[in-house]
Motif scaffolding. Structure first.
Motif, PDB file in Angstrom:
ATOM      1  N   ASP A  90       0.823  -1.210   0.000  1.00  0.00           N
ATOM      2  CA  ASP A  90       0.000   0.000   0.000  1.00  0.00           C
ATOM      3  C   ASP A  90       0.863   1.268   0.000  1.00  0.00           C
ATOM      4  OD1 ASP A  90      -2.174  -1.687   2.275  1.00  0.00           O
ATOM      5  OD2 ASP A  90      -2.532  -1.328   0.134  1.00  0.00           O
ATOM      6  N   THR A  91       2.157   1.103   0.123  1.00  0.00           N
ATOM      7  CA  THR A  91       3.061   2.252   0.127  1.00  0.00           C
ATOM      8  C   THR A  91       2.979   2.999  -1.196  1.00  0.00           C
ATOM      9  OG1 THR A  91       4.591   1.219   1.683  1.00  0.00           O
ATOM     10  CG2 THR A  91       5.480   2.949   0.254  1.00  0.00           C
ATOM     11  N   ALA A  92       2.697   4.302  -1.110  1.00  0.00           N
ATOM     12  CA  ALA A  92       2.527   5.128  -2.313  1.00  0.00           C
ATOM     13  C   ALA A  92       2.228   6.560  -1.894  1.00  0.00           C
ATOM     14  CB  ALA A  92       1.374   4.602  -3.169  1.00  0.00           C
ATOM     15  N   VAL A  93       2.240   7.452  -2.867  1.00  0.00           N
ATOM     16  CA  VAL A  93       1.672   8.782  -2.665  1.00  0.00           C
ATOM     17  C   VAL A  93       0.192   8.695  -3.006  1.00  0.00           C
ATOM     18  CG1 VAL A  93       1.729  11.205  -3.338  1.00  0.00           C
ATOM     19  CG2 VAL A  93       3.865   9.907  -3.214  1.00  0.00           C
ATOM     20  N   TYR A  94      -0.633   9.157  -2.091  1.00  0.00           N
ATOM     21  CA  TYR A  94      -2.077   9.100  -2.258  1.00  0.00           C
ATOM     22  C   TYR A  94      -2.596  10.487  -2.625  1.00  0.00           C
ATOM     23  CZ  TYR A  94      -2.366   4.351  -0.509  1.00  0.00           C
ATOM     24  OH  TYR A  94      -2.239   2.989  -0.357  1.00  0.00           O
ATOM     25  N   TYR A  95      -3.423  10.524  -3.663  1.00  0.00           N
ATOM     26  CA  TYR A  95      -4.004  11.759  -4.153  1.00  0.00           C
ATOM     27  C   TYR A  95      -5.522  11.675  -4.099  1.00  0.00           C
ATOM     28  CZ  TYR A  95       0.591  12.223  -6.419  1.00  0.00           C
ATOM     29  OH  TYR A  95       1.929  12.307  -6.679  1.00  0.00           O
ATOM     30  N   CYS A  96      -6.173  12.799  -3.812  1.00  0.00           N
ATOM     31  CA  CYS A  96      -7.612  12.861  -4.004  1.00  0.00           C
ATOM     32  C   CYS A  96      -7.911  13.765  -5.194  1.00  0.00           C
ATOM     33  CB  CYS A  96      -8.336  13.340  -2.756  1.00  0.00           C
ATOM     34  SG  CYS A  96      -8.016  15.028  -2.248  1.00  0.00           S
ATOM     35  N   ALA A  97      -9.057  13.524  -5.791  1.00  0.00           N
ATOM     36  CA  ALA A  97      -9.475  14.285  -6.962  1.00  0.00           C
ATOM     37  C   ALA A  97     -10.995  14.425  -6.943  1.00  0.00           C
ATOM     38  CB  ALA A  97      -9.019  13.591  -8.240  1.00  0.00           C
ATOM     39  N   ALA A  98     -11.511  15.475  -7.581  1.00  0.00           N
ATOM     40  CA  ALA A  98     -12.944  15.744  -7.563  1.00  0.00           C
ATOM     41  C   ALA A  98     -13.443  16.104  -8.960  1.00  0.00           C
ATOM     42  CB  ALA A  98     -13.249  16.874  -6.588  1.00  0.00           C
ATOM     43  N   VAL A  99     -14.655  15.665  -9.251  1.00  0.00           N
ATOM     44  CA  VAL A  99     -15.311  16.015 -10.509  1.00  0.00           C
ATOM     45  C   VAL A  99     -16.788  16.251 -10.214  1.00  0.00           C
ATOM     46  CG1 VAL A  99     -15.597  13.557 -11.087  1.00  0.00           C
ATOM     47  CG2 VAL A  99     -15.812  15.288 -12.878  1.00  0.00           C
ATOM     48  N   ARG A 100     -17.330  17.350 -10.791  1.00  0.00           N
ATOM     49  CA  ARG A 100     -18.740  17.665 -10.574  1.00  0.00           C
ATOM     50  C   ARG A 100     -19.572  16.800 -11.508  1.00  0.00           C
ATOM     51  NH1 ARG A 100     -21.537  23.156  -8.693  1.00  0.00           N
ATOM     52  NH2 ARG A 100     -23.714  22.486  -8.864  1.00  0.00           N
ATOM     53  N   THR A 101     -20.233  15.788 -10.937  1.00  0.00           N
ATOM     54  CA  THR A 101     -21.022  14.856 -11.720  1.00  0.00           C
ATOM     55  C   THR A 101     -22.019  14.163 -10.806  1.00  0.00           C
ATOM     56  OG1 THR A 101     -20.931  12.923 -13.187  1.00  0.00           O
ATOM     57  CG2 THR A 101     -19.381  12.945 -11.383  1.00  0.00           C
ATOM     58  N   THR A 102     -23.125  13.715 -11.416  1.00  0.00           N
ATOM     59  CA  THR A 102     -24.082  12.900 -10.672  1.00  0.00           C
ATOM     60  C   THR A 102     -23.932  11.420 -11.027  1.00  0.00           C
ATOM     61  OG1 THR A 102     -25.748  13.280 -12.380  1.00  0.00           O
ATOM     62  CG2 THR A 102     -25.754  14.781 -10.486  1.00  0.00           C
ATOM     63  N   ARG A 103     -22.960  11.117 -11.857  1.00  0.00           N
ATOM     64  CA  ARG A 103     -22.743   9.727 -12.268  1.00  0.00           C
ATOM     65  C   ARG A 103     -22.235   8.899 -11.103  1.00  0.00           C
ATOM     66  NH1 ARG A 103     -20.043   9.924 -18.340  1.00  0.00           N
ATOM     67  NH2 ARG A 103     -21.805  10.953 -19.354  1.00  0.00           N
ATOM     68  N   PRO A 104     -22.533   7.604 -11.118  1.00  0.00           N
ATOM     69  CA  PRO A 104     -22.021   6.743 -10.047  1.00  0.00           C
ATOM     70  C   PRO A 104     -20.530   6.486 -10.202  1.00  0.00           C
ATOM     71  CG  PRO A 104     -23.161   5.432 -11.693  1.00  0.00           C
ATOM     72  CD  PRO A 104     -23.365   6.868 -12.077  1.00  0.00           C
ATOM     73  N   CYS A 105     -19.936   5.955  -9.183  1.00  0.00           N
ATOM     74  CA  CYS A 105     -18.526   5.584  -9.205  1.00  0.00           C
ATOM     75  C   CYS A 105     -18.379   4.192  -9.813  1.00  0.00           C
ATOM     76  CB  CYS A 105     -17.950   5.563  -7.799  1.00  0.00           C
ATOM     77  SG  CYS A 105     -17.675   7.209  -7.123  1.00  0.00           S
ATOM     78  N   PRO A 106     -17.234   3.876 -10.414  1.00  0.00           N
ATOM     79  CA  PRO A 106     -16.116   4.783 -10.670  1.00  0.00           C
ATOM     80  C   PRO A 106     -16.433   5.749 -11.806  1.00  0.00           C
ATOM     81  CG  PRO A 106     -15.674   2.655 -11.667  1.00  0.00           C
ATOM     82  CD  PRO A 106     -16.960   2.521 -10.914  1.00  0.00           C
ATOM     83  N   THR A 107     -15.754   6.900 -11.783  1.00  0.00           N
ATOM     84  CA  THR A 107     -15.988   7.900 -12.791  1.00  0.00           C
ATOM     85  C   THR A 107     -14.637   8.400 -13.300  1.00  0.00           C
ATOM     86  OG1 THR A 107     -17.226   9.910 -13.290  1.00  0.00           O
ATOM     87  CG2 THR A 107     -16.120   9.807 -11.149  1.00  0.00           C
ATOM     88  N   ARG A 108     -14.659   9.376 -14.187  1.00  0.00           N
ATOM     89  CA  ARG A 108     -13.422   9.856 -14.805  1.00  0.00           C
ATOM     90  C   ARG A 108     -13.493  11.364 -15.017  1.00  0.00           C
ATOM     91  NH1 ARG A 108     -13.132   6.576 -20.205  1.00  0.00           N
ATOM     92  NH2 ARG A 108     -13.381   4.876 -18.730  1.00  0.00           N
ATOM     93  N   ASN A 109     -12.504  11.873 -15.757  1.00  0.00           N
ATOM     94  CA  ASN A 109     -12.440  13.299 -16.094  1.00  0.00           C
ATOM     95  C   ASN A 109     -12.440  14.172 -14.857  1.00  0.00           C
ATOM     96  OD1 ASN A 109     -12.533  12.663 -18.876  1.00  0.00           O
ATOM     97  ND2 ASN A 109     -14.762  12.563 -18.797  1.00  0.00           N
TER      98      ASN A 109
END
Length: 123
Positions: A90-109
């Motif tokens: 699990d060792t890694a750099v962890y990033y969060c990201a956000a997108v304005r959408t009503t689509r379910p997960c997983p999503t993109r863009n």
């Protein structure tokens, strides 16, 4: 300035836990799907988890299913990633990201990305 800031990373022994936070500034996270990603040295970025804007759907990569839990606190404009039973892989750099959408997960863009927080799992 629109911003996502991750925190909560660190060094933990195998089997330990960490709770990552992703705090948004200058926009309201509850209208956004939020994803957590990670990138280990020499590896491609991997999608770890996602929570939809309605909280109705979540996604977990097979490698973390049953160990990680994603949640959000709209009052704090923050999304969390609770990580239990951590493994060296699990060792890694962890990033969060956000997108304005009503689509379910997983999503993109994803529109906005944080700078990342280092998670190191080692004895």
């Amino acid at each position: 300035q629109v911003q996502l800031v991750e925190s909560g990373g660190g060094l933990v022994q195998p089997g330990g836990s960490l709770n990552l936070s992703c705090a948004a500034s200058r926009f309201t996270l509850n209208y956004y799907a939020v994803g957590w990603f990670r990138q280990a040295p020499g590896k491609e970025r991997e999608g770890v988890s996602c929570i939809s804007s309605s909280d109705a759907s979540t996604y977990y990569a097979d490698s973390v299913k049953g160990r990680f839990t994603i949640s959000r606190d709209n009052a704090k404009n923050t999304v969390y990633l609770q990580m239990n039973s951590l493994k060296p892989e699990d060792t890694a750099v962890y990033y969060c990201a956000a997108v304005r959408t009503t689509r379910p997960c997983p999503t993109r863009n994803y529109e906005y990305w944080g700078q990342g927080t280092q998670v190191t799992v080692s004895s």
